[in-house]
Design an enzyme around this catalytic site. Structure first.
Site, short mmCIF file in Angstrom:
data_model
loop_
_atom_site.label_atom_id
_atom_site.label_comp_id
_atom_site.label_asym_id
_atom_site.label_seq_id
_atom_site.Cartn_x
_atom_site.Cartn_y
_atom_site.Cartn_z
N HIS A 123 0.81 -1.22 0.00
CA HIS A 123 0.00 0.00 0.00
C HIS A 123 0.85 1.27 0.00
CE1 HIS A 123 0.33 -0.38 4.51
NE2 HIS A 123 0.37 0.93 4.42
N ASP A 153 0.45 -7.70 1.52
CA ASP A 153 0.85 -6.29 1.66
C ASP A 153 2.37 -6.13 1.59
OD1 ASP A 153 0.33 -3.59 1.80
OD2 ASP A 153 0.45 -3.53 3.99
N SER A 230 4.63 2.72 7.77
CA SER A 230 4.36 1.59 6.89
C SER A 230 5.58 1.22 6.07
CB SER A 230 3.22 1.93 5.93
OG SER A 230 1.99 1.82 6.55
#
Length: 479
Positions: A123, A153, A230
């Site tokens: 993402h 992911d 992230s």
């Protein structure tokens, strides 16, 4: 994620730093979209220390020395993409179009080889037109995407550089609740930040990836993770990479001590597959199982001790699949695969999916109350989310699924993308036959639309295709 009281901040890298509004010149957009020459990728050399963290003797007053080596390997990743503003319907009827805007996002990444391979989150890089990587020494690089896997992911990107600082990978299966860990990344764009906590839990499944049919086996930690973390590193007390930070649960859109990281064992296996093929090949057994774990009463009804853990086979699909060929039947109770305990359907799905197609595994199960074992050669799980679309003008391709193999009578040894449609006005109508499999482009293996596009050159190209039982090369030019 749908609860009003709890927000799952899956897209941690989507902290918007600002919008730069402007119309794109058509020729500039075309230049950016032009395919580049593909070159074979050199596999990264990884540093691995698989020993458990063990006990730290004596009073520890600082982890500065431990973190000093790993911090330069954690980078900031910025993404940008062009989006078009929405305009009212009545204006669209008059041909009005919304302005294009440049949208930016921020995340982190971890260098895992000295020649520039970087692991981050899917993402972080998803739909980005441009990626930039910023190192601790203030160097800046343009990165290219090697491959992405929305189901875990995980994404792999690469920068062109040598002698970079690289993380040492640990064995994340040896993590224990209570182990000290550190989260490193660039939260909220303030700069590289280190936070400390412990392993709160392992093997967490929280539904963050349900929408893509994902595979969750998260490490949970209370080390502070915020937007921008992230793709950053989760580090153990020896300075080794144990996870890739991915998401948090929060009631305030900020850290409340419930963060999740992808175990590095899972992330690195996905990474190797993405580097080798540009996609992820997952194994499958061809069994349907009861979604509920084996209860004590159900175990007893099958003539087993009440404390037996396992999953009940309810279906064999397809009828000629790997499990059926190995002799498994309905009402068999699977308890382990290659020595790994299977206590739930998620356990079975995760173990099989992480095993490469063609691998022979030993399955332990019970039948009529008696222990049995079987060797099963895993098949290849079709990627339902693999993109289909136009490779060159008027030529549409699709991943080579098991159904297409049967329909087109294509041997299991053939790999690539199948040409599913050729438009009547396509300039390549005489070049490619519908139903042909493109196995290589410019001598690079092709596994999906993304890898095929990466291999295309601007100008003259050569493709190895398989059609009606025969391999041949075809030449064509891109326009």
């Amino acid at each position: 994620m749908k609860s009003k009281s709890v927000a799952l901040l899956f897209a941690l890298a989507t902290s918007i730093l600002g919008l730069t509004v402007g119309l794109l010149a058509a020729d500039k957009a075309a230049d950016k979209a032009a395919p580049k020459t593909a070159t074979p990728l050199k596999k990264p050399t990884l540093k691995i220390d698989a020993s458990p963290i063990g006990e730290v003797k004596g009073l520890v007053t600082s982890y500065a020395d431990v973190l000093e080596a790993i911090r330069p390997a954690v980078v900031s990743v910025t993404s940008s993409k062009m989006v078009r503003q929405q305009v009212p319907e009545f204006l669209r009827q008059f041909g009005a179009q919304g302005r294009e805007q440049k949208q930016s996002g921020l995340g982190s990444g971890v260098i895992i080889s000295t020649d520039g391979f970087i692991i981050t989150n899917n993402h972080v890089v998803e739909e980005a037109d441009e990626l930039k990587v910023f190192l601790n020494d203030d160097r800046e690089f343009i990165a290219k995407v090697i491959g992405t896997d929305p189901k875990t992911d995980v994404a792999v990107i690469k920068i062109e550089a040598e002698n970079l600082p690289a993380a040492t990978l640990a064995d994340s299966s040896k993590l224990r609740v209570g182990d000290v860990v550190f989260a490193i990344g660039n939260p909220l764009g303030v700069g590289q930040t280190v936070t400390m906590g412990i392993i709160s839990a392992t093997g967490r499944k929280v539904g963050i990836l349900d929408e893509v049919g994902g595979y969750e086996d998260f490490i949970q930690t209370d080390a502070a993770i915020n937007q921008g973390n992230s793709g950053g590193a989760l580090i153990d007390a020896r300075g080794r990479l144990v996870g890739i930070n991915s998401a948090i649960i929060s009631t305030s859109q900020g850290n409340i001590g419930i963060g999740f990281a992808i175990p590095i064992n899972l992330a690195s296996s996905i990474m190797h597959s993405l580097i080798d093929t540009g996609t992820v090949a997952r194994g499958y057994m061809g069994v349907g199982t009861d979604p509920n774990p084996l209860t004590p009463d159900l175990a007893e009804s099958f003539g087993l001790p009440k404390d037996t853990k396992g999953v009940v086979v309810t279906d064999l699909n397809p009828a000629d699949g790997p499990a059926a060929k190995a002799g498994l039947k309905r009402e068999d109770i699977i308890t382990a695969i290659d020595g790994k305990a299977v206590a739930s359907r998620d356990d079975l799905r995760m173990i099989v999916a992480q095993t490469a197609p063609g691998t022979k595994v030993t399955v332990k199960y019970y039948r009529d109350g008696k222990p049995q074992s079987a060797e099963i050669t895993l098949g290849k799980l079709p990627d339902e989310n693999a993109p289909t679309g136009e490779l060159v003008s008027g030529v549409s391709v699709s991943p080579l699924t098991d159904d297409l193999r049967k329909e087109l009578r294509i041997d299991d040894r053939v790999e690539g993308v199948v040409i599913t449609e050729i438009a009547t006005n396509s300039p390549y109508r005489e070049t490619f036959p519908q139903g042909a499999v493109i196995e290589q482009l410019n001598r690079a293996p092709v596994t999906d639309l993304a890898s095929a596009k990466r291999a295309l050159r601007d100008g003259r190209n050569i493709a190895l295709i398989f059609y009606r039982g025969v391999y041949r090369y075809v030449m064509f030019n891109t326009r």
